[in-house]
Design a protein around this motif. Structure first.
Motif, PDB file in Angstrom:
ATOM      1  N   GLY A   1       0.821  -1.202   0.000  1.00  0.00           N
ATOM      2  CA  GLY A   1       0.000   0.000   0.000  1.00  0.00           C
ATOM      3  C   GLY A   1       0.856   1.254   0.000  1.00  0.00           C
ATOM      4  O   GLY A   1       2.074   1.188   0.141  1.00  0.00           O
TER       5      GLY A   1
ATOM      6  N   THR B   1       4.104   2.430   2.641  1.00  0.00           N
ATOM      7  CA  THR B   1       4.675   1.294   3.367  1.00  0.00           C
ATOM      8  C   THR B   1       6.190   1.243   3.229  1.00  0.00           C
ATOM      9  O   THR B   1       6.820   0.356   3.769  1.00  0.00           O
TER      10      THR B   1
ATOM     11  N   HIS C   1       1.346  -0.861  -6.691  1.00  0.00           N
ATOM     12  CA  HIS C   1       0.268  -1.245  -5.784  1.00  0.00           C
ATOM     13  C   HIS C   1      -0.929  -1.708  -6.617  1.00  0.00           C
ATOM     14  O   HIS C   1      -2.046  -1.736  -6.160  1.00  0.00           O
TER      15      HIS C   1
ATOM     16  N   HIS D   1       4.487  -4.650   4.031  1.00  0.00           N
ATOM     17  CA  HIS D   1       3.420  -4.036   4.811  1.00  0.00           C
ATOM     18  C   HIS D   1       4.051  -3.384   6.036  1.00  0.00           C
ATOM     19  O   HIS D   1       4.720  -4.045   6.811  1.00  0.00           O
TER      20      HIS D   1
ATOM     21  N   GLU E   1      -3.010  -9.718   5.762  1.00  0.00           N
ATOM     22  CA  GLU E   1      -2.801  -8.376   5.209  1.00  0.00           C
ATOM     23  C   GLU E   1      -2.766  -8.418   3.681  1.00  0.00           C
ATOM     24  O   GLU E   1      -3.273  -7.519   3.013  1.00  0.00           O
TER      25      GLU E   1
ATOM     26  N   ASP F   1      -6.304  -8.989   2.351  1.00  0.00           N
ATOM     27  CA  ASP F   1      -7.040  -7.721   2.397  1.00  0.00           C
ATOM     28  C   ASP F   1      -6.646  -6.866   1.211  1.00  0.00           C
ATOM     29  O   ASP F   1      -7.476  -6.240   0.566  1.00  0.00           O
ATOM     30  N   PHE F   2      -5.340  -6.823   0.927  1.00  0.00           N
ATOM     31  CA  PHE F   2      -4.836  -5.983  -0.137  1.00  0.00           C
ATOM     32  C   PHE F   2      -5.379  -6.432  -1.491  1.00  0.00           C
ATOM     33  O   PHE F   2      -5.874  -5.631  -2.272  1.00  0.00           O
TER      34      PHE F   2
ATOM     35  N   SER G   1      -9.213  -5.909  -1.877  1.00  0.00           N
ATOM     36  CA  SER G   1      -9.765  -4.597  -1.545  1.00  0.00           C
ATOM     37  C   SER G   1     -10.270  -3.877  -2.791  1.00  0.00           C
ATOM     38  O   SER G   1     -10.999  -2.910  -2.691  1.00  0.00           O
TER      39      SER G   1
END
Ligand SMILES: Nc1ncnc2c1ncn2[C@@H]1O[C@H](COP(=O)(O)OP(=O)(O)O)[C@@H](O)[C@H]1O
Ligand SMILES: [Mg+2]
Lengths: 268, 243
Positions: free
Chosen positions: A35, A38, A197, A213, A233, A236-237, A240
């Motif tokens: 993200g 980071t 990203h 991350h 994590e 989620d990335f 998303s």
């Protein structure tokens, strides 16, 4: 192969990189995924030597770069090409001169004709054979990236670093730039490191992916493995993206999404 | 303050280690010198001519004593412009023009990562970018100061004769009276010192810009302010030690 070993970097009291160890493989597109904020750009700057890691070391094909003698660092730097996030073209020079510049500075023995041939070859390779006399301010975002790539590969680089090559580009241009980098990497066996990203790039060109991350490396592997990765994590990335969520919703409701690319996404 | 000064000295030193090839630097220096010269010649000429004219008119206004010969006006215009006004005012004008352009140019290169791009190529960016600008300024400032001297004396001549304050004969007589060649040397020494101060301070400010377009503007402004202060302090120190 580039080896990053236990790299730490603080700005003041804020730790940005907290011990990163990873490798980037020769002849492949290595993606650094994560993200915003980071520490991806900071990691890249540590690798190419624009920033000095507080702890840790970087090795290029067996030669230590960090804290080594200046002559050895210079030798390695001459093999590094870099595409910057905002392209960083020299705005006082036209496209041709931008691409010629590293040749002029790094290979003084090259004759004028050899240089011109090399520049024309590189511009042709990135699809800009007719733009040599344009100034950077006259170029679109995608063209600037192409010139940036041509400038990076002009001196026959062994290592190519790209900081968010897709930033500020529309999806179609993004894919074209990704493909160009991918082709060049495999054509010349360059060790390429791409910061992104963008999940599209991952699926498109991610030979090897490192997920960052909050200053830590949480996962690495190939693009085929990433969808099954068990790191929360990272999950989620990946999921998303609203497009992915929308697709999932359609899927849950038992629908089908037809696309002209590849096979239709099937709901069960 | 001490830290800033230390960083400034380190910055200047970094320019001299790991130099680029002489031919490359020389070509860059000529480019810079030509661009500084051409960009500034107009404003320097205007300022110098008017300063000469104003000085002449004001001295004529103040010199009402009939016992003092009118040629003294020409003499005083020469002394004031050569020693002080031409080198110092020209340098202050150039601090505004050249200083802001150096700081703005380098600041923009910094925030658009052009300086990083040079460094990644293994090029010493201070040697490549800063050294030619400083040398270019050192070549150009004295030439512009000589031009300013000539034009301000000419400006004084026109103002004096056209206003009827004194005759052309008297003015020229005054200009030739008790001429000390060292004053010219001194003015040129000043211009070289000022060139170094303006270009190096502005380059330092621009080079270490952080942030975005707003900060580039701020760097330019600081560069000009600091350059002007440095010129005035330098002027005093030189007058004190060399006269
Ligand atoms: N030169 C710097 N000085 C201080 N903080 C910095 C500097 N460069 C980056 N940072 C901080 O480091 C963090 C990571 O930045 P960066 O690596 O640019 O993120 P990204 O992963 O989006 O590329 C950010 O919080 C940023 O504010
Ligand atoms: Mg970044």
């Amino acid at each position: 192969m580039i080896e990053v070993h236990n790299v730490h970097k603080n700005f003041g009291d804020t730790p940005i990189l907290r011990g990163i160890t990873c490798t980037f493989e020769t002849g492949k597109c290595n993606l650094v995924l994560g993200g915003s904020g980071t520490g991806k750009s900071v990691l890249l700057k540590c690798i190419v030597g624009l920033l000095k890691p507080d702890i840790g070391s970087i090795t290029f094909d067996g030669t230590i770069f960090t804290n080594n003698k200046i002559e050895i660092r210079q030798e390695i730097r001459k093999q590094i090409g870099m595409l910057f996030q905002a392209s960083a073209l020299f705005d006082s020079m036209n496209v041709f001169e931008n691409v010629e510049f590293p040749l002029q500075m790094l290979t003084p023995d090259m004759s004028k004709e050899e240089r011109r041939d090399r520049v024309e070859f590189c511009l042709k390779r990135v699809g800009l054979e007719n733009a040599g006399l344009k100034m950077p301010s006259e170029l679109s975002g995608g063209m600037k990236k192409r010139v940036g790539i041509a400038r990076a590969i002009a001196p026959n680089c062994t290592y190519l670093f790209c900081d968010e090559p897709n930033s500020g580009l529309d999806p179609l241009t993004s894919i074209k730039i990704d493909e160009l980098i991918y082709e060049i990497t495999h054509e010349y066996g360059i060790t390429t490191v791409i910061i992104t990203h963008d999940m599209n790039s991952v699926v498109e060109i991610g030979d090897h992916i490192v997920f960052l991350h909050k200053g830590l490396k949480l996962w690495d592997g190939t693009k085929d493995e990433i969808l099954n990765a068990q790191v929360p994590e990272l999950k989620d990335f990946i999921f998303s993206s609203s497009l992915v969520r929308a697709a999932k919703k359609v899927e849950q409701e038992g629908g089908t999404i037809e696309t002209s690319v590849g096979e239709p996404i099937q709901g069960e | 303050m001490v830290k800033v000064f230390g960083q400034y000295l380190l910055f200047l030193q970094s320019m001299l280690v790991r130099k680029e090839r002489v031919r490359v630097l020389w070509n860059r220096t000529l480019d810079e010198a030509v661009s500084i010269g051409i960009d500034s010649v107009f404003i320097v000429s205007i300022v110098a001519a008017f300063i000469g004219a104003v000085t002449c008119v004001q001295i004529a206004y103040n010199l009402t004593n009939p016992l003092i010969p009118k040629a003294t006006i020409g003499f005083m215009v020469r002394e004031m412009t050569i020693l002080e006004l031409a080198p110092t005012i020209t340098s202050i004008v150039l601090a505004g023009k050249v200083g802001s352009s150096i700081a703005g140019g380098l600041g923009t290169m910094r925030i658009t990562e052009q300086i990083d791009a040079l460094e990644v190529m293994g090029i010493n960016s201070t040697s490549y970018l800063v050294f030619p600008r400083i040398l270019g300024a050192i070549i150009t400032f004295p030439l512009l100061v000589i031009l300013a001297m000539v034009l301000s004396i000419l400006g004084g001549y026109l103002a004096g004769t056209l206003s009827g304050a004194l005759s052309a004969q008297e003015y020229i007589e005054g200009i030739r009276d008790a001429f000390i060649p060292y004053n010219i040397t001194f003015a040129l020494i000043k211009s070289v010192v000022f060139a170094f101060l303006v270009s190096s301070i502005s380059a330092y400010r621009g080079f270490f810009t952080e942030g975005g377009a707003l900060e580039v503007g701020a760097s330019s402004t600081t560069a000009v302010t600091h350059s002007i202060i440095a010129i005035l302090v330098g002027d005093f120190v030189l007058a004190y030690t060399l006269l």
